[in-house]
Design an enzyme around this catalytic site. Structure first.
Site, PDB file in Angstrom:
ATOM      1  N   SER A 204      30.340 -58.721  46.059  1.00  0.00           N
ATOM      2  CA  SER A 204      29.386 -58.762  44.946  1.00  0.00           C
ATOM      3  C   SER A 204      29.178 -60.188  44.439  1.00  0.00           C
ATOM      4  O   SER A 204      28.877 -61.073  45.242  1.00  0.00           O
ATOM      5  CB  SER A 204      29.875 -57.803  43.841  1.00  0.00           C
ATOM      6  OG  SER A 204      28.847 -57.492  42.961  1.00  0.00           O
ATOM      7  N   ASP A 300      22.643 -49.865  48.092  1.00  0.00           N
ATOM      8  CA  ASP A 300      23.701 -50.427  47.252  1.00  0.00           C
ATOM      9  C   ASP A 300      23.548 -49.885  45.828  1.00  0.00           C
ATOM     10  O   ASP A 300      22.552 -50.153  45.162  1.00  0.00           O
ATOM     11  CB  ASP A 300      23.565 -51.956  47.273  1.00  0.00           C
ATOM     12  CG  ASP A 300      24.664 -52.653  46.487  1.00  0.00           C
ATOM     13  OD1 ASP A 300      25.139 -52.102  45.470  1.00  0.00           O
ATOM     14  OD2 ASP A 300      25.036 -53.769  46.887  1.00  0.00           O
ATOM     15  N   HIS A 367      29.036 -49.821  47.053  1.00  0.00           N
ATOM     16  CA  HIS A 367      28.923 -51.236  46.687  1.00  0.00           C
ATOM     17  C   HIS A 367      30.279 -51.864  46.971  1.00  0.00           C
ATOM     18  O   HIS A 367      31.262 -51.445  46.369  1.00  0.00           O
ATOM     19  CB  HIS A 367      28.580 -51.336  45.191  1.00  0.00           C
ATOM     20  CG  HIS A 367      28.465 -52.740  44.664  1.00  0.00           C
ATOM     21  ND1 HIS A 367      27.461 -53.584  45.043  1.00  0.00           N
ATOM     22  CD2 HIS A 367      29.219 -53.422  43.774  1.00  0.00           C
ATOM     23  CE1 HIS A 367      27.599 -54.744  44.398  1.00  0.00           C
ATOM     24  NE2 HIS A 367      28.659 -54.669  43.633  1.00  0.00           N
TER      25      HIS A 367
END
Ligand SMILES: *[C@@H]1O[C@H](CO)[C@@H](O)[C@H](O)[C@H]1NC(C)=O
Ligand SMILES: *[C@@H]1O[C@H](CO)[C@@H](O)[C@H](O)[C@H]1NC(C)=O
Ligand SMILES: *[C@@H]1O[C@H](CO)[C@@H](O)[C@H](O)[C@H]1NC(C)=O
Length: 424
Positions: A204, A300, A367
């Site tokens: 991320s 995502d 994610h």
């Protein structure tokens, strides 16, 4: 054990959502959920059952103070280091933790009262799993390497500058770039300067940091070393939300100006665009000289919940159940999600042309898939062409074959782990 990790993922994703809620969306609800959740017992349970060797101590960066390399609240930044062994003794894998960004004085001030802004609040030990695991059955190619989990505490993907700090009593430190530099010097001094192979990875906002600093990382390591980078769930798109507003673009623009990130970004991109668009991987990734691998779900959930359908864009709650669980989306919503997937593939198309590029784009509602055994490498983890993410990344890193894998659209892949936010 699997169950506990999945619960940990659920907890973490709420946390990650909260961190972006820094975006200013429904911040109160997320903060309450986070604190409620962290006071429940699963936090302790998920660490207690792990073998002792998986728990790795926090080290504070002691060279940081003199250099002014500080977390948002002025505390010392930190990392967790596990020494390599056997054939991995001279190889280094770094993984940068994620957790959104802060874009205003208010959201950064809130953030500095959490582990994402202060090392005083970080856990003293974390478990290493997935790409950080030292168990060969969980991490076949990198288990014996020196491994470092880098804690994220600046709020701008390690790209902030002290010149941007307001000196009028906000007491916020925007030192991401200085933290990156101090950290590199420390790791080089404890053995990384002898690295034969190195791999800079992150999830991320941490994966964004890994690609932003990828060429710099390459330059700091010995010339003969093999150096590559990986961004997991970091290919953030400059897309409009469902109401047609540029929510993500304006959010990044705020982060860019508040924390002064320009000088950490790609010079080619800045001379072409001259603005915060250079925080989007699409704009700068094609200029990176070091080989990069992109692991990114085409659905995502972070991007869907914060870029495509942020709370503000759905006042009627039309998307509410779909955002909680992709199986609840109606055909019209699935069509919109498929359009978002097309935007991702389109944004990746130029990168994909590069010989050295690697990618694993699966059609799962998830994610970050590299740091948990369940998604990285296990009998039930997501696969494309029957390979797990770990096998695909290993094939690419060690040149066992080209790896540019793009899954068919949802719901065609039965191996997906799809996040279900209705489960507790
Ligand atoms: C501090 O000063 C800056 C620049 O003048 C201003 O934009 C900001 O609002 C001020 N912050 C506070 C908390 O007063
Ligand atoms: C989003 O766009 C709509 C019109 O499409 C506008 O009415 C609304 O104010 C915008 N919302 C935000 C948060 O800018
Ligand atoms: C950045 O520049 C591009 C190209 O000129 C433009 O399309 C985009 O809107 C700008 N972005 C921001 C946040 O100003």
């Amino acid at each position: 054990m699997a169950n506990q990790r999945l619960r940990a993922l659920l907890r973490w994703t709420k946390w990650a959502d909260w961190a972006i809620a820094a975006v200013g969306f429904t911040i109160i609800i997320f903060v309450l959920t986070f604190f409620f959740d962290s006071s429940s017992t699963d936090g302790a349970a998920s660490s207690v059952n792990l073998p002792a060797s998986d728990l790795v101590d926090l080290t504070l960066l002691h060279n940081a103070k003199d250099r002014g390399a500080l977390c948002l609240d002025g505390s010392l930044p930190g990392y967790h280091f596990q020494k390599g062994f056997g054939s991995g003794s001279n190889n280094w894998l770094l993984h940068i933790e994620g957790g959104g960004w802060c874009n205003t004085i208010e959201s950064c001030s809130t953030r500095k009262t959490t582990a994402l802004g202060s090392s005083n609040l970080m856990e003293r030990q974390v478990s290493f799993s997935g790409i950080l695991s030292s168990d060969p059955s969980q991490n076949p190619d990198f288990f014996s390497w020196n491994k470092v989990k880098i804690r994220y505490c600046d709020g701008a993907s390690f790209a902030g500058r002290p010149e941007s700090e307001f000196k009028n009593g906000t007491n916020l430190f925007f030192r991401g770039q200085l933290i990156w530099e101090a950290l590199m010097d420390e790791l080089l001094s404890v053995g990384m300067s002898n690295a034969k192979q190195a791999f800079l990875t992150g999830c991320s906002a941490g994966g964004l940091a890994a690609v932003v600093h990828c060429d710099d990382f390459r330059e700091r390591l010995p010339q003969h070393a093999t150096v590559k980078c990986l961004a997991d769930a970091s290919f953030f798109l400059d897309e409009s939300d469902v109401q047609g507003n540029r929510t993500m673009r304006s959010f990044y623009d705020d982060v860019f100006h508040l924390q002064g990130v320009a000088k950490s970004l790609d010079k080619n991109c800045l001379s072409r665009m001259g603005n915060s668009s250079c925080l989007f991987p699409r704009e700068f990734i094609k200029n990176i000289r070091t080989p990069v691998f992109i692991v990114n779900p085409a659905y995502d959930f972070w991007q869907i919940r914060n870029i495509l359908v942020p709370d503000v864009s759905d006042p009627q709650g039309y998307w509410q159940t779909c955002r909680l669980n992709i199986h609840s989306c109606n055909p019209n919503q699935l069509e919109i999600l498929k359009g978002f997937r097309n935007s991702l593939l389109n944004a990746l198309s130029e990168f994909q042309q590069k010989n050295e590029a690697g990618m694993f784009v699966n059609s799962c509602y998830i994610h970050c898939q590299t740091w948990m055994a369940e998604t990285w490498h296990s009998p039930s983890s997501p696969r494309i062409n029957s390979k797990t993410i770990a096998e695909s990344v290993g094939d690419w890193y060690f040149n066992r074959g080209a790896v540019k894998l793009i899954d068919c659209p949802y719901p065609c892949n039965p191996t997906c782990y799809n996040m279900d936010f209705t489960r507790h």
